[in-house]
Enzyme design. Sequence first.
Site, PDB file in Angstrom:
ATOM      1  N   MET A  88      35.466  38.892  44.785  1.00 29.69           N
ATOM      2  CA  MET A  88      36.705  40.080  45.009  1.00 29.69           C
ATOM      3  C   MET A  88      38.114  39.107  45.166  1.00 29.69           C
ATOM      4  O   MET A  88      38.656  39.438  45.990  1.00 29.69           O
ATOM      5  CB  MET A  88      36.450  40.942  46.265  1.00 29.69           C
ATOM      6  CG  MET A  88      35.101  41.740  46.121  1.00 29.69           C
ATOM      7  SD  MET A  88      34.809  42.762  44.670  1.00 29.69           S
ATOM      8  CE  MET A  88      36.024  43.989  44.852  1.00 29.69           C
ATOM      9  N   ILE A  90      40.923  37.597  42.121  1.00 26.37           N
ATOM     10  CA  ILE A  90      41.211  37.158  40.779  1.00 26.37           C
ATOM     11  C   ILE A  90      41.331  35.677  40.590  1.00 26.37           C
ATOM     12  O   ILE A  90      42.129  35.089  41.476  1.00 26.37           O
ATOM     13  CB  ILE A  90      42.326  38.085  40.254  1.00 26.37           C
ATOM     14  CG1 ILE A  90      41.843  39.314  40.081  1.00 26.37           C
ATOM     15  CG2 ILE A  90      42.861  37.525  38.785  1.00 26.37           C
ATOM     16  CD1 ILE A  90      43.197  40.385  39.861  1.00 26.37           C
ATOM     17  N   HIS A 107      30.481  42.490  35.482  1.00 24.43           N
ATOM     18  CA  HIS A 107      31.194  43.830  35.730  1.00 24.43           C
ATOM     19  C   HIS A 107      30.237  44.922  35.636  1.00 24.43           C
ATOM     20  O   HIS A 107      29.593  45.058  34.637  1.00 24.43           O
ATOM     21  CB  HIS A 107      32.434  43.732  34.800  1.00 24.43           C
ATOM     22  CG  HIS A 107      33.033  44.790  35.125  1.00 24.43           C
ATOM     23  ND1 HIS A 107      34.109  44.991  36.339  1.00 24.43           N
ATOM     24  CD2 HIS A 107      33.380  46.136  34.615  1.00 24.43           C
ATOM     25  CE1 HIS A 107      34.840  46.057  36.570  1.00 24.43           C
ATOM     26  NE2 HIS A 107      34.517  46.903  35.432  1.00 24.43           N
TER      27      HIS A 107
END
Length: 187
Positions: A88, A90, A107
């Site tokens: 979690m 980026i 995803h």
Amino acid sequence: MVKKNACVFISGTGTNLNNLIKKSREYNFPIKINLVISNNANAHGIKYAKLNSIKYLLINNNIRNSEQKILNELKKNKVSLVILAGYMKIISKNFIKSFGKTIINIHPSLLPKFKGLNTFSRVLKSNEVKTGCTVHFVNDKLDSGKIITKKIFFLKKYEKESDIKRKTHSLEYLAFPEAIIKLYRKS
Ligand code: GRF
């Protein structure tokens, strides 16, 4: 066969990690997971690294130079594939460039639909006919890299968010290994 070293990044339950550890034991599977990195000290998934005697590191993203610390570990452990499995956070443009090798992510939607968080509730609200999961290369835009593989299922009437989540997860256990095999298949 000489297996490539892979590092799995996690933040939570780690069921994909567990599945990949099992797959990686197969003689013909192209990777060996030699490192697990979690940015969450309470991530349940850490237990799979422990149970399987895989080196794991807790690297909180709030500490100074956290990305550089991760990059150093990847280098030290000769990692040539990074697998984001419920990580979690980026990944920065600089990280992607500095690592210079392959990074893949899974995803829980049929990309390019439903990028980002809260996927299942958005799928449900939008009256989709089908959904599934996608494995893709990681680039500097969220959930937007080139697609490696997708798995699809058709939604039934009255399905709940928990049903969609469960079905998506079970397809992820097929999609990730398939994508990894595809990465190293000699064409
Ligand atoms: C998966 O649904 C994946 O698609 C998303 O995060 C979830 C991770 O699940 N990116 P787990 O931690 O592997 O159980």
